[in-house]
Scaffold this motif. Structure first.
Motif, PDB file in Angstrom:
ATOM      1  N   LEU A 204       0.850  -1.190   0.000  1.00 47.06           N
ATOM      2  CA  LEU A 204       0.000   0.000   0.000  1.00 47.06           C
ATOM      3  C   LEU A 204       0.883   1.236   0.000  1.00 47.06           C
ATOM      4  O   LEU A 204       1.874   1.305   0.738  1.00 47.06           O
ATOM      5  N   LEU A 205       0.524   2.195  -0.846  1.00 42.50           N
ATOM      6  CA  LEU A 205       1.270   3.444  -0.938  1.00 42.50           C
ATOM      7  C   LEU A 205       0.315   4.630  -0.879  1.00 42.50           C
ATOM      8  O   LEU A 205      -0.802   4.558  -1.392  1.00 42.50           O
ATOM      9  N   CYS A 206       0.776   5.706  -0.277  1.00 44.62           N
ATOM     10  CA  CYS A 206       0.083   6.988  -0.358  1.00 44.62           C
ATOM     11  C   CYS A 206       0.890   7.878  -1.289  1.00 44.62           C
ATOM     12  O   CYS A 206       2.068   8.141  -1.042  1.00 44.62           O
ATOM     13  N   LEU A 207       0.265   8.307  -2.381  1.00 51.94           N
ATOM     14  CA  LEU A 207       0.896   9.246  -3.301  1.00 51.94           C
ATOM     15  C   LEU A 207       0.274  10.603  -3.039  1.00 51.94           C
ATOM     16  O   LEU A 207      -0.954  10.737  -2.978  1.00 51.94           O
ATOM     17  N   GLU A 208       1.114  11.644  -2.892  1.00 49.46           N
ATOM     18  CA  GLU A 208       0.551  12.938  -2.507  1.00 49.46           C
ATOM     19  C   GLU A 208       1.310  14.117  -3.099  1.00 49.46           C
ATOM     20  O   GLU A 208       2.079  14.793  -2.410  1.00 49.46           O
ATOM     21  N   ARG A 234      -0.501  30.826  -2.889  1.00 43.26           N
ATOM     22  CA  ARG A 234      -1.465  29.743  -2.669  1.00 43.26           C
ATOM     23  C   ARG A 234      -0.859  28.370  -2.981  1.00 43.26           C
ATOM     24  O   ARG A 234       0.158  28.264  -3.697  1.00 43.26           O
ATOM     25  N   THR A 235      -1.517  27.352  -2.462  1.00 40.25           N
ATOM     26  CA  THR A 235      -0.977  25.999  -2.522  1.00 40.25           C
ATOM     27  C   THR A 235      -2.121  24.995  -2.722  1.00 40.25           C
ATOM     28  O   THR A 235      -3.293  25.327  -2.509  1.00 40.25           O
ATOM     29  N   ALA A 236      -1.772  23.771  -3.107  1.00 40.18           N
ATOM     30  CA  ALA A 236      -2.776  22.706  -3.208  1.00 40.18           C
ATOM     31  C   ALA A 236      -2.107  21.354  -2.985  1.00 40.18           C
ATOM     32  O   ALA A 236      -0.893  21.200  -3.163  1.00 40.18           O
ATOM     33  N   HIS A 237      -2.925  20.357  -2.659  1.00 39.03           N
ATOM     34  CA  HIS A 237      -2.425  19.037  -2.259  1.00 39.03           C
ATOM     35  C   HIS A 237      -3.496  17.997  -2.576  1.00 39.03           C
ATOM     36  O   HIS A 237      -4.658  18.163  -2.198  1.00 39.03           O
ATOM     37  N   SER A 238      -3.124  16.952  -3.291  1.00 40.66           N
ATOM     38  CA  SER A 238      -4.041  15.837  -3.575  1.00 40.66           C
ATOM     39  C   SER A 238      -3.358  14.524  -3.197  1.00 40.66           C
ATOM     40  O   SER A 238      -2.168  14.341  -3.465  1.00 40.66           O
ATOM     41  N   GLU A 239      -4.129  13.609  -2.604  1.00 40.00           N
ATOM     42  CA  GLU A 239      -3.539  12.354  -2.131  1.00 40.00           C
ATOM     43  C   GLU A 239      -4.546  11.217  -2.207  1.00 40.00           C
ATOM     44  O   GLU A 239      -5.719  11.389  -1.904  1.00 40.00           O
TER      45      GLU A 239
END
Length: 258
Positions: A204-208, A234-239
């Motif tokens: 299992l991996l978390c890609l972010e 500004r910033t953004a993050h998806s995981e």
């Protein structure tokens, strides 16, 4: 530690991932102009405990933080991108909000993050940031599968972000996950293909992927947790949490019905 899960454990991981996604989906629907970040934290607490799950954050105390995190979800607004400590702040129209959530259910953890604009405003820069991290996440997932190497995923993510004109910070990235939230291998958001740990079914991996509009430098708030862009941009993050399968990679953190 790199943990390879059994088929039964992967099945439990799917349940955890769905719970994480459902909570995030619900919270995103409730977050509106005037919503306080502390309300979001309390909603997350109620849903986690109501599902018989455990928070991975309340007692989280890594070397880079200041004491136990003490809350149930990360709430990062505008120039904050990672580890946003919930605080007494009411969301305004056009705020760019990132929610990052990790829980443990049935002995297996899952972790996911979403970024979105609050209210009616849709600032072009904010939309572009969110969409870029989503594209990079999809590119990393597409590169994953048995026999691939961590560097292949990192390369795919980094190339996607740079193609959109963003710089890539390598201080924080993705990670392995299983019976605990943070495990090896580390998954940088840029890298060289063909290098690193070779993926196998049950991992299992978390890609972010995460980006900042005009810098790759972070600063830490006085709260000891919240990481912001050094320039105030500004910033953004998806995981997503993914499971490596015999055929490729499955996304575990999708809401019910997806």
């Amino acid at each position: 530690m790199i943990e390879i899960l059994s088929p039964a454990e992967v099945t439990r991981a799917r349940a955890t991932g769905t719970l994480v996604a459902d909570i995030l989906h619900t919270l995103a629907g409730r977050a509106e102009v005037g919503t306080n970040l502390l309300e979001i934290d309390q909603w997350a607490r109620a849903m986690i405990l109501g599902a018989g799950a455990e928070s991975c954050y309340v007692d989280y105390e890594p070397s880079f933080g200041r004491g136990p995190f003490g809350h149930y979800i990360c709430t990062s607004v505008n120039d904050a991108v990672l580890h946003g400590l919930p605080r007494d702040y009411a969301l305004a129209d056009g705020d760019l909000l990132t929610l990052d959530l990790a829980v443990l259910l049935g002995g297996i953890a899952a972790d996911s993050a979403i970024s979105f604009v609050v209210g009616e405003s849709r600032p072009a820069e904010s939309v572009a940031l969110v969409e870029s991290t989503q594209r990079a996440l999809a590119a990393g997932i597409a590169a994953a599968g048995p026999g691939a190497r961590i560097g292949d995923l990192s390369h795919a993510i980094g190339e996607s972000l740079r193609a959109d004109g963003y710089q890539v910070n390598t201080q924080f990235g993705g990670h392995g996950i299983g019976s605990t939230m943070h495990q090896d291998p580390h998954v940088s958001n840029t890298g060289r293909p063909g290098r690193g740990y070779q993926l196998q079914p049950g991992l299992l991996l978390c890609l972010e992927p995460w980006v900042m509009a005009d810098t790759d430098q972070l600063v830490t708030d006085d709260d000891g947790w919240t990481l912001r862009s050094a320039t105030g941009c500004r910033t953004a993050h998806s995981e997503h949490t993914i499971a490596i399968t015999d055929d490729g990679a499955d996304i575990l953190t999708l809401p019910t019905g997806s």
